[in-house]
Design an enzyme around this catalytic site. Structure first.
Site, PDB file in Angstrom:
ATOM      1  N   HIS A 348      36.047   5.217  34.794  1.00  0.00           N
ATOM      2  CA  HIS A 348      36.962   4.437  35.623  1.00  0.00           C
ATOM      3  C   HIS A 348      37.198   5.030  37.005  1.00  0.00           C
ATOM      4  CE1 HIS A 348      38.560   1.209  33.011  1.00  0.00           C
ATOM      5  NE2 HIS A 348      38.312   2.037  32.022  1.00  0.00           N
ATOM      6  N   ARG A 535      49.231   1.122  41.979  1.00  0.00           N
ATOM      7  CA  ARG A 535      49.710   2.498  41.960  1.00  0.00           C
ATOM      8  C   ARG A 535      49.673   3.092  43.364  1.00  0.00           C
ATOM      9  NH1 ARG A 535      46.419   6.915  40.620  1.00  0.00           N
ATOM     10  NH2 ARG A 535      44.848   5.384  40.007  1.00  0.00           N
ATOM     11  N   LYS A 540      44.261   4.245  48.003  1.00  0.00           N
ATOM     12  CA  LYS A 540      44.551   2.815  48.003  1.00  0.00           C
ATOM     13  C   LYS A 540      45.115   2.357  49.346  1.00  0.00           C
ATOM     14  CE  LYS A 540      45.281   2.741  42.993  1.00  0.00           C
ATOM     15  NZ  LYS A 540      44.195   1.851  42.556  1.00  0.00           N
ATOM     16  N   LYS A 646      43.851 -11.005  39.898  1.00  0.00           N
ATOM     17  CA  LYS A 646      45.069 -11.749  39.542  1.00  0.00           C
ATOM     18  C   LYS A 646      45.589 -12.543  40.733  1.00  0.00           C
ATOM     19  CE  LYS A 646      46.072  -7.914  36.485  1.00  0.00           C
ATOM     20  NZ  LYS A 646      46.713  -6.584  36.442  1.00  0.00           N
TER      21      LYS A 646
END
Length: 811
Positions: A348, A535, A540, A646
């Site tokens: 991952h 997160r 990110k 999503k």
């Protein structure tokens, strides 16, 4: 499930009175929820029992999904939907004068995961059951969830997440299935009569692993699979050895909390204990089940598949070896052949710091027999590979090296399949991060792009959009998400586009009501809702988003009459308790929100909402309201991402780097329907190799960026003196390894394109519709079907292990 409204009202009332011995009219929402949950569990218990019996009697191949995280979200509405009685129960409760939404809010949202990893595991459990596949989850029943996040003066504060305060109506304690897990002590090896070495244990700490099973209800197909979470307890016969609360607490700690702080030796040891605890318990449980079939050990890989979700359950490999060697008396060659054909592994991450490794002494002291098995796996691996690949490559793939046991190496060597979770991620694994192993085992590597379950993220989270899609293309898409592509036929239909806009506005109004009532922040539903929910981590790049917000703020302050598109920036994120840099960014966002939201000159042109304690339930509220999806990680760093899917499914337009699954989203939705910016992974690699990135030079030569960065240190943003300086220095003077300053201009340009497009609501809704219609391939159902190619292989597809002498090769 066949159920009339009248039948439901009668049976539910009776269930409530049987539980509480008073009339339901005098009850609280939590009592109503508890009774309703028990009523539903009783309703599907027969299907649960039949499913288990069918799997055993027909001796079908079963998969066991081992994951340290499961992030299921609230299960009441999901179970009602999957049982096909959501509307019946909702209407029945309304007739009874009960508030369905208040009842659903009474359910705890268990934070048994940190983010995408745990949510993926739960999406997979839903899809496996809904596809009618025989699959089980295996994890830890944490007494407390990750943590409850609170903001105090803008800082993140972690509080215990006591999700079991009112019990868990969905679980069933199975004490009859408990097993014993050993830690510590000493182990000796003695030669048995058959010549095999058998272990003898001394002074071990024996922990009772007690399973709590939760039914995974398939979508309207009468299938109920099993999620088994383990709790650590003191064995009754050993209670006498625990004299103090501190001694008992050592046992409780094993399943007390997800991801204990591992910044010290004690925390690392506890995390390793957790990982072995649930893998050992799971393996022993599987062995108990398999013995009921009466089949020989030769058939084990034909009937059992064990999937390792990231490296946390990698100890399942030596644990299965231990059981087969020590308890079932197989030879090493037999046990190893079975283990390899049974195990598969999902990687991952591409971040080296996330590749787990444990100090040798820690593993040896805590798990002495397991360390012996790992040592032998490593010895045989090196012995076989040295003549084939030479010392350099062979020793780079060693499982034990540099004073550590390397868990990713163990997972790869001990499994038959290794997959990444997005096309780009898998390519990076094969050609960079795990290239040494790819050279040795090219056939093992494959890609399985992550997926999400449309049942929760559209059917439940956005019921009005679901109804619109049903009206336009029928309902087949609910079990075959590829059918969503038919929705593209309405891209020029004004009525459909108008309805899409109306639904989005209603969802935005719902979120605006939440921010006003719960946070005291008033936001304009007519503004553009820009969402980044994931997160909190440097790679990110929430910080890049913040720089853009500051830039907008400065532009409005310079000219309060500026005709700029109104935006609401919405954040949801937790930072690891020991991750100081991420917590500094949280403080910065909250300080900026305090400044912006209370500036009368800014008004509705700019607002910032940072929701506390982000989790699945808040995601279900935010995602249907989102119009811009921020997927801005540095290219080559995000393995896949699932918030991108999503948000896309609910019609948000994506602003993105070509990272993770964004690459494949671009391929399906078309480049014209998202906003790309920034470096690609190859450009990032070149910058890293030639050292040509000089952030100080960019800062000095880019006036717009310089003005933005200076706000971190010149007092423009109050109450961030320490945090602002630390972040400023990290970006300008230190190694900004995520290239925020390099991507700043292209990011701003993409944001300006978004502003311009949003003025044309028809074109915006067309692109939104295109995103929804292109979401089918990112369903978890499709992902699971792709996994089935590797995991549920038929006997004829497996390497023949039925030949004498029951092995194909030593390793």
């Amino acid at each position: 499930m066949d159920l009339t409204k009248k039948q439901f009202k009668e049976e539910f009332s009776q269930t409530f009175e049987n539980m509480y011995a008073f009339d339901i009219k005098n009850s609280t929402p939590i009592q109503q929820y508890t009774a309703l949950g028990n009523y539903l569990r009783f309703s599907y218990s027969d299907d649960w029992n039949k499913t288990n019996k069918k799997y055993l009697n027909e001796q079908v191949k079963q998969v066991y999904y081992f994951s340290i995280e499961f992030l299921p979200g609230r299960m009441l509405k999901s179970n009602l939907l999957n049982l096909g009685i959501l509307d019946t129960v909702r209407d029945g409760l309304l007739d009874m004068g009960l508030d369905f939404e208040e009842i659903t809010k009474s359910e705890a949202d268990p934070a048994l995961g940190n983010g995408g990893l745990g949510r993926l595991a739960s999406c997979f459990m839903d899809s496996i059951a809904s596809l009618g596949l025989p699959g089980n989850g295996n994890g830890i029943r944490y007494r407390y969830g990750l943590f409850q996040q609170k903001f105090v003066d803008g800082y993140q504060v972690e509080l215990p997440d006591n999700w079991l305060r009112n019990g868990n109506v969905w679980e069933v304690r199975k004490e009859n299935k408990a097993v014993t897990v050993r830690f510590g002590g000493q182990v000796g090896l003695v030669e048995a009569a058959n010549g095999h070495l058998k272990p003898t244990y001394f002074n071990t700490q024996n922990i009772l692993a007690v399973p709590y099973d939760t039914g995974m209800v398939g979508y309207q197909n009468d299938v109920v699979n099993n999620l088994r979470l383990w709790s650590a307890e003191i064995p009754p016969e050993e209670e006498i050895h625990y004299h103090t609360i501190a001694e008992r607490e050592q046992v409780n700690q094993i399943t007390e909390v997800l991801y204990p702080d591992d910044s010290n030796h004690e925390g690392q040891t506890l995390r390793l204990r957790q990982e072995y605890f649930f893998t050992s318990a799971g393996i022993q449980s599987i062995i108990q089940y398999y013995k009921q079939t009466g089949l020989s050990w030769q058939n084990f890989p034909d009937k059992i598949a064990i999937h390792i979700n990231d490296t946390h359950p990698s100890l399942a490999i030596p644990e299965l070896m231990r059981v087969l060697l020590d308890e079932e008396d197989l030879s090493w060659e037999q046990a190893w052949e079975i283990t390899k054909k049974t195990m598969s592994y999902t990687n991952h991450t591409v971040l080296q710091e996330a590749m787990e490794k444990w100090p040798i002494d820690m593993v040896r002291n805590l798990l002495p027999r397991i360390y012996q098995v790992i040592e032998e796996i490593n010895r045989r691996h090196i012995e076989k590979k040295l003549p084939l690949y030479g010392p350099d490559l062979t020793y780079r793939t060693a499982i034990i090296a540099d004073g550590y046991v390397k868990m990713a190496h163990l997972a790869i060597v001990g499994s038959h399949s290794v997959n990444g979770v997005a096309k780009l991620h898998t390519e990076i694994l094969m050609h960079d991060v795990l290239n040494d192993f790819y050279q040795m085992y090219p056939a093992k590597f494959n890609n399985k792009t992550n997926g999400i379950t449309q049942r929760r993220w559209l059917h439940l989270a956005n019921e009005e959009l679901t109804k619109l899609i049903d009206d336009k293309i029928g309902t087949d898409w609910k079990t075959n998400p590829a059918e969503l592509k038919l929705f593209k036929a309405f891209i020029a239909d004004q009525e459909t586009l108008d309805k899409l806009g109306t639904i989005k506005l209603a969802n935005k109004e719902k979120f605006a009501a939440y921010t006003k009532n719960e946070m005291g922040i008033e936001i304009n539903p007519e503004a553009l809702f820009d969402v980044q929910i994931k997160r909190l981590h440097a790679y990110k790049r929430q910080l890049l988003n913040v720089l853009h917000i500051i830039d907008r703020y400065l532009k409005i302050k310079e000219d309060p009459t500026l005709a700029i598109q109104s935006r609401v920036f919405i954040f949801g994120a937790k930072a690891a308790p020991s991750y100081s840099y991420a917590k500094q960014i949280i403080k910065l966002i909250n300080a900026l929100a305090e400044l912006v939201n209370n500036d009368s000159e800014i008004g509705d042109k700019l607002k910032i909402v940072f929701v506390e304690n982000y989790g699945v339930s808040l995601a279900e509220l935010i995602i249907p309201a989102a119009e811009v999806s921020e997927q801005i990680s540095l290219a080559g760093k995000e393995a896949s991402g699932t918030s991108n899917m999503k948000l896309m499914l609910n019609g948000a337009l994506t602003i993105a780097t070509l990272d993770g699954a964004n690459v494949e989203i671009r391929d399906f939705v078309g480049e014209d329907n998202l906003f790309l910016f920034g470096l690609n992974d190859q450009e990032v690699e070149i910058l890293n190799e030639n050292g040509s990135y000089h952030p100080r030079e960019i800062y000095e030569t880019n006036p717009r960026l310089k003005q933005v960065l200076n706000t971190l240190i010149d007092g423009t943003i109050p109450n961030i003196e320490m945090e602002g300086r630390a972040i400023f220095d990290s970006l300008v003077y230190h190694n900004d390894e995520y290239f925020l300053l390099k991507d700043f201009d292209s990011y701003i340009q993409a944001q300006e394109e978004i502003d311009a497009l949003y003025k044309n609501k028809m074109e915006w809704n067309q692109k939104s519709l295109m995103n929804i219609a292109s979401s089918g391939p990112f369903s978890a159902d499709f992902t699971i079907q792709r996994y089935a190619e590797e995991i549920w292989k038929t006997d004829s597809q497996l390497t023949d292990i039925h030949q004498k002498p029951f092995l194909t090769e030593p390793i």
